[in-house]
Design an enzyme around this catalytic site. Structure first.
Site, PDB file in Angstrom:
ATOM      1  N   ASP A  47     -44.832 -32.327  38.261  1.00 54.87           N
ATOM      2  CA  ASP A  47     -43.387 -32.251  38.042  1.00 54.87           C
ATOM      3  C   ASP A  47     -43.146 -31.881  36.578  1.00 54.87           C
ATOM      4  O   ASP A  47     -43.992 -32.141  35.711  1.00 54.87           O
ATOM      5  CB  ASP A  47     -42.708 -33.582  38.366  1.00 54.87           C
ATOM      6  N   GLU A  81     -39.886 -31.418  33.368  1.00 57.86           N
ATOM      7  CA  GLU A  81     -38.503 -31.550  32.910  1.00 57.86           C
ATOM      8  C   GLU A  81     -38.254 -30.423  31.915  1.00 57.86           C
ATOM      9  O   GLU A  81     -39.186 -29.962  31.236  1.00 57.86           O
ATOM     10  CB  GLU A  81     -38.257 -32.915  32.259  1.00 57.86           C
ATOM     11  N   GLU A 141     -26.189 -31.698  29.648  1.00 58.69           N
ATOM     12  CA  GLU A 141     -26.177 -31.985  31.081  1.00 58.69           C
ATOM     13  C   GLU A 141     -27.547 -32.453  31.580  1.00 58.69           C
ATOM     14  O   GLU A 141     -27.642 -33.339  32.422  1.00 58.69           O
ATOM     15  CB  GLU A 141     -25.747 -30.748  31.878  1.00 58.69           C
ATOM     16  N   HIS A 165     -34.882 -39.375  35.576  1.00 52.83           N
ATOM     17  CA  HIS A 165     -36.010 -38.532  35.963  1.00 52.83           C
ATOM     18  C   HIS A 165     -37.036 -38.531  34.834  1.00 52.83           C
ATOM     19  O   HIS A 165     -36.697 -38.530  33.647  1.00 52.83           O
ATOM     20  CB  HIS A 165     -35.543 -37.088  36.210  1.00 52.83           C
ATOM     21  N   ASP A 218     -42.021 -39.073  38.367  1.00 50.30           N
ATOM     22  CA  ASP A 218     -41.647 -38.322  39.570  1.00 50.30           C
ATOM     23  C   ASP A 218     -42.875 -37.760  40.277  1.00 50.30           C
ATOM     24  O   ASP A 218     -42.912 -37.682  41.514  1.00 50.30           O
ATOM     25  CB  ASP A 218     -40.687 -37.186  39.212  1.00 50.30           C
TER      26      ASP A 218
END
Length: 243
Positions: free
Chosen positions: A7, A9, A52, A156, A161
């Site tokens: 995963d 980010e 965001e 997250h 994750d």
């Protein structure tokens, strides 16, 4: 088979708009067993992180200001994933960002990537949509459906994750899990919201040779022997020439 559950980010949604990786997390499995090897790295994206996405993963500019840039960790990361089957939820997103970072590497005698040329890619989102059409198939929704505990997932995080996705993937594909009918689960062990499948799924960490064996009680043994004798008598009476 070697698999890496992965995963990432990022600073935003689209690498074509200049967005970059800020975190990579990965968990290794071999023959569907966790090896204990993981990869985790925060990355300085060399650009501002959109507010965001900070609200989603909690990684702001200050948190990664002193972390290495991708070029400094690329070889170590590539060595961890090369040749493995990558298990990713919504794979085009993560692979797109990784390939973008690899393309930006300069002055390399041996270029890295693209990922799809060196790794098989299994997208669990595509798998989930085929298995559960018309339903929500986010990672959180799958955790609820398969009774995977993700209560510690407030924000997250790439490694967290990846670890959760590993449990979800094993549950989806029927490996390394303990399945018990909801009606048979001890009341104290039931969750307030049973899974949609009617199954309770628990991650197991048993090594070969550690499976629990439950011996029958004396009453159960006697009942079994009595039933066997009854069946043997019926077979004898029903066999031609024994009447």
């Amino acid at each position: 088979m070697r698999q890496v559950i992965l995963d990432t980010e990022t600073t935003g949604i689209d690498p074509r708009e200049g967005h970059r990786l800020v975190e990579i997390g990965a968990v290794e499995m071999v023959n569907r067993r966790f090896t204990g090897r993981t990869y985790h790295q925060y990355i300085n994206p060399e650009r501002h992180i959109d507010a965001e996405v900070v609200a989603v993963h909690g990684i702001d500019d200050a948190k990664v200001a002193n972390e290495p840039v991708f070029a400094q960790v690329a070889d170590e990361f590539w060595a961890f994933i090369e040749g493995a089957e990558l298990v990713i939820h919504n794979a085009p997103f993560d692979v797109g960002f990784i390939d973008h970072e690899l393309k930006m590497l300069k002055n390399r005698a041996q270029p890295l990537g693209p990922v799809g040329d060196h790794c098989r890619i299994l997208d669990t989102l595509v798998m989930a949509r085929k298995m559960h059409p018309g339903q929500r198939n986010s990672l959180d929704a799958l955790c609820k459906r398969y009774d995977i505990d993700n209560g510690h997932r407030v924000l997250h995080g790439a490694l967290l994750d990846a670890e959760i996705l590993a449990d979800v993937y094993l549950a989806m594909t029927g490996g390394q899990t303990a399945l018990t009918l909801d009606a048979e689960v001890n009341q104290e062990q039931r969750s307030d919201t049973p899974s949609e499948t009617g199954l309770s799924v628990q991650r197991m960490s048993l090594s070969p040779g550690q499976l629990r064996v439950i011996a029958p009680s004396q009453d159960e043994r006697q009942a079994h022997l009595a039933k066997c004798e009854t069946h043997q008598l019926r077979w004898f009476e029903d066999t031609p020439g024994n009447a």
